[in-house]
Write a protein that holds these residues in place. Structure first.
Motif, short mmCIF file in Angstrom:
data_model
loop_
_atom_site.label_atom_id
_atom_site.label_comp_id
_atom_site.label_asym_id
_atom_site.label_seq_id
_atom_site.Cartn_x
_atom_site.Cartn_y
_atom_site.Cartn_z
N ASP A 74 2.91 -19.69 -5.77
CA ASP A 74 4.42 -19.70 -5.60
C ASP A 74 5.05 -18.98 -7.06
N GLU A 75 4.61 -19.57 -8.09
CA GLU A 75 5.19 -19.40 -9.34
C GLU A 75 5.07 -17.91 -9.90
N LEU A 76 4.48 -17.35 -9.36
CA LEU A 76 4.14 -15.99 -9.87
C LEU A 76 4.40 -14.76 -8.75
N ILE A 77 4.96 -15.06 -7.69
CA ILE A 77 5.16 -13.91 -6.49
C ILE A 77 6.19 -13.32 -7.16
N ARG A 78 7.40 -13.62 -7.42
CA ARG A 78 8.27 -12.79 -7.96
C ARG A 78 8.02 -11.81 -8.87
N THR A 79 7.41 -12.42 -9.76
CA THR A 79 6.93 -11.30 -10.94
C THR A 79 6.01 -10.53 -10.46
N VAL A 80 5.13 -10.87 -9.86
CA VAL A 80 4.08 -10.00 -9.06
C VAL A 80 4.78 -8.71 -8.18
N VAL A 81 5.81 -9.09 -7.42
CA VAL A 81 6.51 -8.08 -6.88
C VAL A 81 7.19 -7.14 -7.59
N LYS A 82 7.65 -7.83 -8.68
CA LYS A 82 8.24 -6.82 -9.83
C LYS A 82 7.48 -5.91 -10.33
N VAL A 83 6.25 -6.44 -10.71
CA VAL A 83 5.36 -5.53 -11.09
C VAL A 83 4.71 -4.55 -10.16
N LEU A 84 4.80 -4.76 -8.99
CA LEU A 84 4.31 -3.77 -7.97
C LEU A 84 5.32 -2.73 -7.69
N LYS A 85 6.52 -3.07 -7.82
CA LYS A 85 7.35 -2.15 -7.83
C LYS A 85 7.46 -0.98 -9.12
N GLN A 86 7.21 -1.59 -10.09
CA GLN A 86 7.07 -0.81 -11.36
C GLN A 86 5.69 -0.06 -11.45
N ALA A 87 4.76 -0.53 -10.91
CA ALA A 87 3.27 0.21 -11.26
C ALA A 87 3.05 1.18 -9.71
N HIS A 88 4.03 1.13 -8.91
CA HIS A 88 3.77 1.99 -7.47
C HIS A 88 4.24 3.33 -7.91
N PRO A 89 3.58 4.38 -7.43
CA PRO A 89 4.20 5.72 -7.29
C PRO A 89 5.45 5.92 -6.67
N TYR A 90 5.49 5.23 -5.35
CA TYR A 90 6.43 5.69 -4.52
C TYR A 90 7.82 5.16 -4.88
N GLU A 91 8.94 5.94 -4.36
CA GLU A 91 10.40 5.60 -4.86
C GLU A 91 10.62 3.99 -4.21
N THR A 92 10.23 4.03 -3.04
CA THR A 92 10.30 2.88 -2.17
C THR A 92 9.02 2.30 -1.77
N PRO A 93 8.27 1.48 -2.31
CA PRO A 93 6.93 1.11 -1.89
C PRO A 93 6.94 0.19 -0.76
N ALA A 94 6.16 0.44 0.41
CA ALA A 94 6.08 -0.56 1.32
C ALA A 94 5.25 -1.71 1.33
N TYR A 95 5.55 -2.76 1.33
CA TYR A 95 4.99 -4.26 0.90
C TYR A 95 5.46 -5.22 1.90
N GLU A 96 4.70 -6.30 2.14
CA GLU A 96 5.01 -7.44 2.86
C GLU A 96 4.59 -8.79 2.04
N VAL A 97 5.31 -9.72 2.21
CA VAL A 97 5.09 -10.97 1.57
C VAL A 97 5.16 -12.09 2.54
N TRP A 98 3.88 -12.78 2.73
CA TRP A 98 3.90 -13.97 3.85
C TRP A 98 3.72 -15.29 3.06
N ARG A 99 4.34 -16.48 3.43
CA ARG A 99 4.18 -17.66 2.89
C ARG A 99 2.79 -18.01 3.54
N ILE A 100 1.99 -18.69 2.93
CA ILE A 100 0.72 -19.13 3.72
C ILE A 100 0.60 -20.73 3.37
N GLU A 101 -0.08 -21.35 4.13
CA GLU A 101 -0.28 -23.12 3.89
C GLU A 101 -1.80 -23.20 3.61
N ASP A 102 -2.03 -24.10 2.61
CA ASP A 102 -3.26 -24.80 2.42
C ASP A 102 -3.51 -25.77 3.19
#
Length: 103
Positions: A74-102
Motif C-alpha cells: 500500500d505505502e509504495l503503490i503511488r511511487t511504483v506507478v510514478k516510476v512505471l510512467k517514467q521508465a516506460h517507453p510509451y507516451e501513455t503506458p497501459a497499466y492496471e492496479v487492483w487492490r487485493i486482500e490477504d
C-alpha cells in the motif's frame, strides 16, 4: 496490498521490471523480484496530437507486448506507478492496479 499489471514491448521488458523492483514492487514475504509475465499481441491507433514510440499517427498498429504482473505494498503503490510512467517507453503506458486482500 496491490497487484500491478503493465503492458510493455520486449525491448523494454527487463529495464522496466528492474525499475519497478528498485522502487519496491515484487516482494512476497521473504521473496523479492517476484513477477509473472506472458507474451501477447496488443493493438492501438495513435490519434492526432500523439507522439507514438511505435508506429504512425492514424495507422493501426499490432505489436508484440509482454503483460507483466507483480504485487506492491500500500505505502509504495503511488511511487511504483510514478516510476512505471517514467521508465516506460510509451507516451501513455497501459497499466492496471487492483487492490487485493490477504485472507
Amino acid at each position: 496490498m496491490y497487484k500491478l499489471a503493465v503492458f510493455v514491448p520486449p525491448s523494454h521488458l527487463e529495464s522496466l521490471k528492474e525499475a519497478l523492483f528498485a522502487a519496491g514492487a515484487g516482494r512476497i514475504g521473504n521473496y523479492g523480484r517476484c513477477a509473472w509475465q506472458t507474451l501477447g499481441e496488443g493493438q492501438f491507433m495513435a490519434l492526432e496530437g500523439a507522439d507514438p514510440f511505435i508506429g504512425d499517427v492514424g495507422e493501426l498498429e499490432r505489436v508484440s507486448e509482454y503483460k507483466v504482473e507483480m504485487v506492491c505494498t500500500d505505502e509504495l503503490i503511488r511511487t511504483v506507478v510514478k516510476v512505471l510512467k517514467q521508465a516506460h517507453p510509451y507516451e501513455t503506458p497501459a497499466y492496471e492496479v487492483w487492490r487485493i486482500e490477504d485472507l
